[in-house]
Design a protein around this motif. Structure first.
Motif, PDB file in Angstrom:
ATOM      1  N   TYR A   8      -7.746  -4.171  -8.674  1.00 46.17           N
ATOM      2  CA  TYR A   8      -8.427  -2.923  -8.074  1.00 46.17           C
ATOM      3  C   TYR A   8      -9.115  -3.303  -6.171  1.00 46.17           C
ATOM      4  O   TYR A   8      -8.777  -1.800  -6.457  1.00 46.17           O
ATOM      5  CB  TYR A   8      -9.947  -2.925  -9.172  1.00 46.17           C
ATOM      6  N   ASP A   9      -9.513  -4.676  -6.400  1.00 44.05           N
ATOM      7  CA  ASP A   9      -9.463  -4.814  -4.655  1.00 44.05           C
ATOM      8  C   ASP A   9      -8.163  -3.577  -3.825  1.00 44.05           C
ATOM      9  O   ASP A   9      -8.706  -3.114  -3.612  1.00 44.05           O
ATOM     10  CB  ASP A   9      -9.912  -5.385  -4.521  1.00 44.05           C
ATOM     11  N   ALA A  10      -7.198  -3.897  -4.049  1.00 46.74           N
ATOM     12  CA  ALA A  10      -6.409  -3.863  -3.652  1.00 46.74           C
ATOM     13  C   ALA A  10      -5.448  -2.205  -3.899  1.00 46.74           C
ATOM     14  O   ALA A  10      -5.262  -2.105  -2.707  1.00 46.74           O
ATOM     15  CB  ALA A  10      -4.789  -4.670  -4.316  1.00 46.74           C
ATOM     16  N   ILE A  11      -6.381  -1.668  -4.651  1.00 45.77           N
ATOM     17  CA  ILE A  11      -5.566  -0.071  -4.985  1.00 45.77           C
ATOM     18  C   ILE A  11      -6.821   0.160  -4.574  1.00 45.77           C
ATOM     19  O   ILE A  11      -6.082   1.653  -3.894  1.00 45.77           O
ATOM     20  CB  ILE A  11      -5.874   0.168  -6.263  1.00 45.77           C
ATOM     21  N   ILE A  12      -8.179   0.062  -4.110  1.00 43.67           N
ATOM     22  CA  ILE A  12      -9.212   0.638  -3.691  1.00 43.67           C
ATOM     23  C   ILE A  12      -8.785   1.226  -1.718  1.00 43.67           C
ATOM     24  O   ILE A  12      -8.876   1.862  -1.309  1.00 43.67           O
ATOM     25  CB  ILE A  12     -10.678   0.164  -3.751  1.00 43.67           C
ATOM     26  N   GLU A  13      -8.126  -0.477  -1.442  1.00 46.26           N
ATOM     27  CA  GLU A  13      -8.189  -0.552   0.387  1.00 46.26           C
ATOM     28  C   GLU A  13      -6.617   0.057   0.076  1.00 46.26           C
ATOM     29  O   GLU A  13      -6.385   0.111   1.506  1.00 46.26           O
ATOM     30  CB  GLU A  13      -7.044  -1.741   0.740  1.00 46.26           C
ATOM     31  N   GLU A  47     -12.905   4.948  -9.216  1.00 51.80           N
ATOM     32  CA  GLU A  47     -13.545   4.765  -8.510  1.00 51.80           C
ATOM     33  C   GLU A  47     -13.096   5.325  -6.796  1.00 51.80           C
ATOM     34  O   GLU A  47     -13.556   5.950  -5.708  1.00 51.80           O
ATOM     35  CB  GLU A  47     -13.487   3.325  -7.912  1.00 51.80           C
ATOM     36  N   ILE A  48     -11.929   6.036  -6.572  1.00 52.96           N
ATOM     37  CA  ILE A  48     -11.844   6.601  -5.524  1.00 52.96           C
ATOM     38  C   ILE A  48     -11.826   7.756  -5.494  1.00 52.96           C
ATOM     39  O   ILE A  48     -11.806   8.602  -4.733  1.00 52.96           O
ATOM     40  CB  ILE A  48      -9.654   6.532  -5.802  1.00 52.96           C
ATOM     41  N   GLY A  49     -11.509   8.440  -7.011  1.00 55.83           N
ATOM     42  CA  GLY A  49     -12.438  10.279  -6.879  1.00 55.83           C
ATOM     43  C   GLY A  49     -13.709  10.286  -6.575  1.00 55.83           C
ATOM     44  O   GLY A  49     -13.671  11.206  -6.013  1.00 55.83           O
ATOM     45  N   ARG A  50     -14.732   8.539  -6.831  1.00 52.98           N
ATOM     46  CA  ARG A  50     -15.785   9.018  -6.420  1.00 52.98           C
ATOM     47  C   ARG A  50     -15.380   8.840  -4.971  1.00 52.98           C
ATOM     48  O   ARG A  50     -16.547   9.801  -4.432  1.00 52.98           O
ATOM     49  CB  ARG A  50     -16.773   7.741  -6.864  1.00 52.98           C
ATOM     50  N   SER A  65      -3.756   4.930  -2.206  1.00 50.95           N
ATOM     51  CA  SER A  65      -4.578   4.230  -3.144  1.00 50.95           C
ATOM     52  C   SER A  65      -2.597   5.012  -4.155  1.00 50.95           C
ATOM     53  O   SER A  65      -2.720   4.031  -5.188  1.00 50.95           O
ATOM     54  CB  SER A  65      -5.351   4.674  -3.243  1.00 50.95           C
ATOM     55  N   ALA A  66      -2.682   6.440  -4.204  1.00 52.51           N
ATOM     56  CA  ALA A  66      -2.282   7.009  -5.455  1.00 52.51           C
ATOM     57  C   ALA A  66      -0.715   6.314  -5.157  1.00 52.51           C
ATOM     58  O   ALA A  66       0.207   6.611  -5.614  1.00 52.51           O
ATOM     59  CB  ALA A  66      -2.408   8.487  -5.373  1.00 52.51           C
ATOM     60  N   GLN A  67      -0.443   6.152  -4.422  1.00 50.85           N
ATOM     61  CA  GLN A  67       1.246   5.581  -3.643  1.00 50.85           C
ATOM     62  C   GLN A  67       0.804   4.155  -4.339  1.00 50.85           C
ATOM     63  O   GLN A  67       2.287   3.875  -4.890  1.00 50.85           O
ATOM     64  CB  GLN A  67       1.769   5.737  -1.909  1.00 50.85           C
ATOM     65  N   ALA A  68      -0.049   3.241  -4.077  1.00 45.81           N
ATOM     66  CA  ALA A  68       0.168   2.017  -4.192  1.00 45.81           C
ATOM     67  C   ALA A  68       0.177   1.913  -6.267  1.00 45.81           C
ATOM     68  O   ALA A  68       0.829   0.738  -6.437  1.00 45.81           O
ATOM     69  CB  ALA A  68      -1.195   0.850  -4.062  1.00 45.81           C
ATOM     70  N   VAL A  69      -0.501   2.967  -6.302  1.00 50.80           N
ATOM     71  CA  VAL A  69      -0.614   2.544  -8.009  1.00 50.80           C
ATOM     72  C   VAL A  69       0.584   3.323  -8.389  1.00 50.80           C
ATOM     73  O   VAL A  69       1.576   2.653  -9.343  1.00 50.80           O
ATOM     74  CB  VAL A  69      -1.978   4.017  -8.706  1.00 50.80           C
TER      75      VAL A  69
END
Ligand code: B12
Length: 212
Positions: A8-13, A47-50, A65-69
Motif C-alpha cells: 500500500y505504501d509503495a503504491i502511494i509513493e 487513497e491516491i484519489g483522495r 502510482s497508477a503505473q506501479a499498480v
C-alpha cells in the motif's frame, strides 16, 4: 501494521520496484493475488484519489502510482487461473474521452480467469468501435467502463450506437466505474451494473446463464 501495509505504501509513493518486490513477497507467503489487488492496490488507489482531490498530490504522482499498480497486476496475472474462453464472448473497453483503464483491466482479467473470451479494446473507445468489435467477435456481452462524470454520457451514446446499428437486442451491455450507479444504468437502459470486478463476473454469469 497489516500484511498489505508495505505494498500500500509503495503504491502511494509511486515506487514500482518496491511494490513489485512486496507483491513477490506476499505471493511467497501464499497470499491470494486477488487479496493483494483488493487490499493492497485498490485500497491505495482510493487513497491516491483522495490525496489528489485534496490537492496534496498532483497528476504526475497519480500517474506514477497508477503505473506501479499496472505493473503489479501484470506481474500477478500468471498467478491467477487461466480461463478456457468457452463461457461466452465479451468485448470490453473504456468509453470515449476517458483513459482510466485499471478497473477495466481488472474486470477483463477476472472475466478471462472465469472462462470468458475477452476482447479488450483498450481506452478512449468510440461508440462505433464498440459496435464493430461486437460484430467481429460475435459478442454476447459488451462491457463499458468510465471513471469521469464527464465521460459517463458516452456510455449512453454507445448504447444508442448499438440501437442505431440494429444490434441492441443481440448483446447485453453492462457498465461500471467509480462514478457509475445502478440508477444511471437503469436510466440509460443498460442491461446491468456492478460495483467491482468480482461482481462483474457474477453479473455476466447471471445475464448469460450458467450453461452458456
Ligand atoms: C489512477 C487515476 C488516474 C490515472 C489513470 C491511469 C490509468 N492507467 O488508468 C491518470 C493519472 C492518467 C488520471 C487522469 C485523470 N484523472 Co484520474 N484518477 C485516478 C484514480 C486515482 C484511481 C482510478 C483507479 O484506477 N482506481 C482503481 C480501480 C480498480 O477502480 P475502478 O476504476 O473504480 O474500477 C473498479 C470498479 O469501478 C469496477 N469497474 C470499473 N470498470 C468497470 C466496467 C464494468 C462493465 C463493470 C461491471 C465494473 C467496472 O470494477 C473495478 C474493480 O473493482 C481516481 C480516483 C478514484 N478513487 O477513482 C482518479 C479520478 C477518477 N480522476 C479524476 C480526474 C479529474 C482525472 C483527470 C481529468 C485529471 C486532469 N485534470 O487531467 C484526468 C483524466 C484523463 C482522461 N481523459 O481520462 C477524478 C474524476 C472526477 C470526476 N468526478 O469525474 C478522480 C475521481 C480523482 C478525484 N478524486 O478527483 N487519473
Amino acid at each position: 501494521m497489516n500484511e498489505y501495509q508495505k505494498i500500500y505504501d509503495a503504491i502511494i509513493e509511486g515506487d514500482e520496484e518496491a511494490a513489485l518486490q512486496e507483491a513477490e513477497a506476499l505471493l511467497t507467503q501464499a497470499v491470494a493475488p486477488m487479496d493483494i489487488i483488493n487490499y493492497g492496490l485498490i485500497a491505495a488507489m482510493d487513497e491516491i484519489g483522495r490525496l489528489y482531490k485534496e490537492e496534496e498530490i498532483f497528476i504526475p504522482e497519480m500517474m506514477m502510482s497508477a503505473q506501479a499498480v499496472t505493473e503489479v497486476i501484470n506481474m500477478l496475472k500468471p498467478h491467477m487461473p487461466s480461463g478456457s474462453g468457452s463461457r461466452g464472448s465479451v468485448v470490453i473497453g473504456t468509453v470515449e474521452g476517458d483513459i482510466h483503464d485499471i478497473g477495466k483491466n481488472l474486470v477483463a482479467l477476472l472475466l478471462y480467469s472465469n472462462g470468458y473470451a475477452v476482447h479488450d479494446l483498450g481506452n478512449n473507445v468510440a461508440p462505433e468501435d464498440f459496435v464493430a468489435a461486437a460484430g467481429q467477435y460475435d459478442a454476447d456481452v459488451v462491457a463499458l467502463s468510465a471513471l469521469l462524470t464527464t465521460t459517463m454520457e458516452n456510455m449512453e451514446h454507445t448504447i444508442e450506437a448499438f440501437s442505431s446499428a440494429g444490434l441492441r437486442d443481440r448483446v447485453k451491455i453492462i457498465i461500471g466505474g467509480a462514478p457509475v450507479t445502478q440508477e444511471y444504468a437503469d436510466e440509460i437502459h443498460a442491461d446491468g451494473y456492478s460495483e467491482n470486478a468480482q461482481e462483474a463476473v457474477e453479473l455476466v454469469t447471471a445475464l448469460l446463464g450458467e450453461d452458456k
